[in-house]
Design a protein around this motif. Structure first.
Motif, short mmCIF file in Angstrom:
data_model
loop_
_atom_site.label_atom_id
_atom_site.label_comp_id
_atom_site.label_asym_id
_atom_site.label_seq_id
_atom_site.Cartn_x
_atom_site.Cartn_y
_atom_site.Cartn_z
N UNK A 1 0.79 -1.23 0.00
CA UNK A 1 0.00 0.00 0.00
C UNK A 1 0.82 1.27 0.00
N UNK A 2 2.13 1.17 -0.05
CA UNK A 2 2.99 2.35 0.09
C UNK A 2 2.81 3.33 -1.07
N UNK A 3 2.72 2.84 -2.28
CA UNK A 3 2.63 3.74 -3.44
C UNK A 3 1.37 4.58 -3.39
N UNK A 4 0.26 3.98 -3.00
CA UNK A 4 -1.00 4.73 -2.93
C UNK A 4 -0.93 5.80 -1.84
N UNK A 5 -0.34 5.47 -0.72
CA UNK A 5 -0.22 6.46 0.37
C UNK A 5 0.71 7.59 -0.05
N UNK A 6 1.80 7.25 -0.70
CA UNK A 6 2.73 8.28 -1.15
C UNK A 6 2.04 9.22 -2.13
N UNK A 7 1.23 8.67 -3.01
CA UNK A 7 0.52 9.51 -3.98
C UNK A 7 -0.41 10.49 -3.28
N UNK A 8 -1.05 10.06 -2.18
CA UNK A 8 -1.93 10.96 -1.44
C UNK A 8 -1.16 12.11 -0.81
N UNK A 9 0.00 11.81 -0.25
CA UNK A 9 0.82 12.85 0.36
C UNK A 9 1.27 13.86 -0.69
N UNK A 10 1.75 13.36 -1.82
CA UNK A 10 2.29 14.25 -2.84
C UNK A 10 1.18 15.03 -3.54
N UNK A 11 -0.02 14.47 -3.60
CA UNK A 11 -1.14 15.22 -4.15
C UNK A 11 -1.49 16.40 -3.26
N UNK A 12 -1.34 16.23 -1.94
CA UNK A 12 -1.68 17.29 -1.00
C UNK A 12 -0.60 18.35 -0.87
N UNK A 13 0.69 17.93 -0.94
CA UNK A 13 1.79 18.84 -0.60
C UNK A 13 2.79 19.07 -1.73
#
Length: 261
Positions: free
Chosen positions: A70-82
């Motif tokens: 699940x790391x890639x999906x979580x990373x995408x959420x962080x980078x989408x926000x910041x």
């Protein structure tokens, strides 16, 4: 000193804990946007509330490092926000106290996945964009046990040592692209984790908790445990423009505690 990271995006793991929270605070104080990741949602919320009160731009996400898929999906959420991550702080929880001999294979595998493999995989997610932009910081927090193995912390001594070799190798591979990779390691920093380890030692050796703390303090040249903020400040410096020529190194933040050259 202006550290030159205002507007940069940082992602700090273990941000709900003492060390991770202090690192996130130090980076936010310098004007970085800070992604906060931790498995403990309540602790994560407390860190985020504190940072937002000071005006920091943050995004928090519950992140179980054992969930490698699940790391890639979580990373995408962080980078989408910041935005794309410029500064990655790998800071994992430690395994329980234990001898190194006789541990079941599945115990080794479980902690290897969350303490080593997860760190490598998450770093690989952000490296391509760092190298493309020509700027990046990878800072990995380990333990004083990688230099002087700590009795009854066999799992930690072994697995965290693997990250030292990885970080040094990574530094050589990405340095010409403007990305640095360094290790930081704490001595006796006054966190809940250190209190837990002191309590376990007191139980194991039949000592009073206060005596364990005093023995530890007596072995530190500065005569005290470090404060989490002191740890966070060093990490913030390593993340900065001012630290652009520091890579492939191991930095002890220990008040002189580690009894090795």
């Amino acid at each position: 000193m202006d550290l030159g990271i205002a507007g940069r995006t940082a992602l700090v793991f273990g941000a709900g804990g003492g060390l991770g929270g202090a690192i996130a605070t130090a980076l936010a104080r310098e004007g970085a946007r800070v992604g906060l990741a931790d498995i403990n949602g309540d602790a994560l919320a407390r860190t985020e509330a504190r940072l937002r009160e000071s005006g920091a731009q943050t995004h928090s996400i519950e992140w179980d490092l054992s969930d490698i898929a699940g790391a890639a999906a979580r990373m995408a959420r962080v980078q989408s926000a910041l935005g794309p991550v410029d500064i990655l702080v790998n800071n994992t929880g430690g395994p329980p106290p234990s001898p190194v001999a006789g541990q079941p294979a599945d115990t080794w595998q479980s902690h290897f996945n969350s303490m080593v493999l997860a760190v490598i995989g998450i770093t690989d997610l952000v490296l391509p964009a760092m190298t493309e932009r020509g700027w990046g910081r990878v800072i990995t927090s380990t333990s004083s046990g990688v230099i002087a193995p700590i009795p009854n912390l066999g799992l930690s001594n072994t697995l965290r040592s693997a990250l030292v070799g990885w970080s040094k190798t990574l530094a050589a591979e990405v340095g010409r692209a403007g990305v640095t990779s360094n290790i930081v390691l704490p001595g006796r920093i006054a966190t809940d984790r250190i209190r837990f380890l002191d309590e376990k030692r007191a139980e194991r050796e039949g000592l009073a908790f206060e005596d364990v703390v005093q023995q530890s303090t007596d072995s530190i040249p500065l005569g005290r445990y470090g404060q989490p903020s002191e740890y966070g400040d060093v990490v913030a410096f390593l993340a900065s423009e001012r630290a652009s020529y520091l890579t492939g190194s191991v930095f002890r933040i220990d008040g002189g505690y580690i009894n090795a050259v």
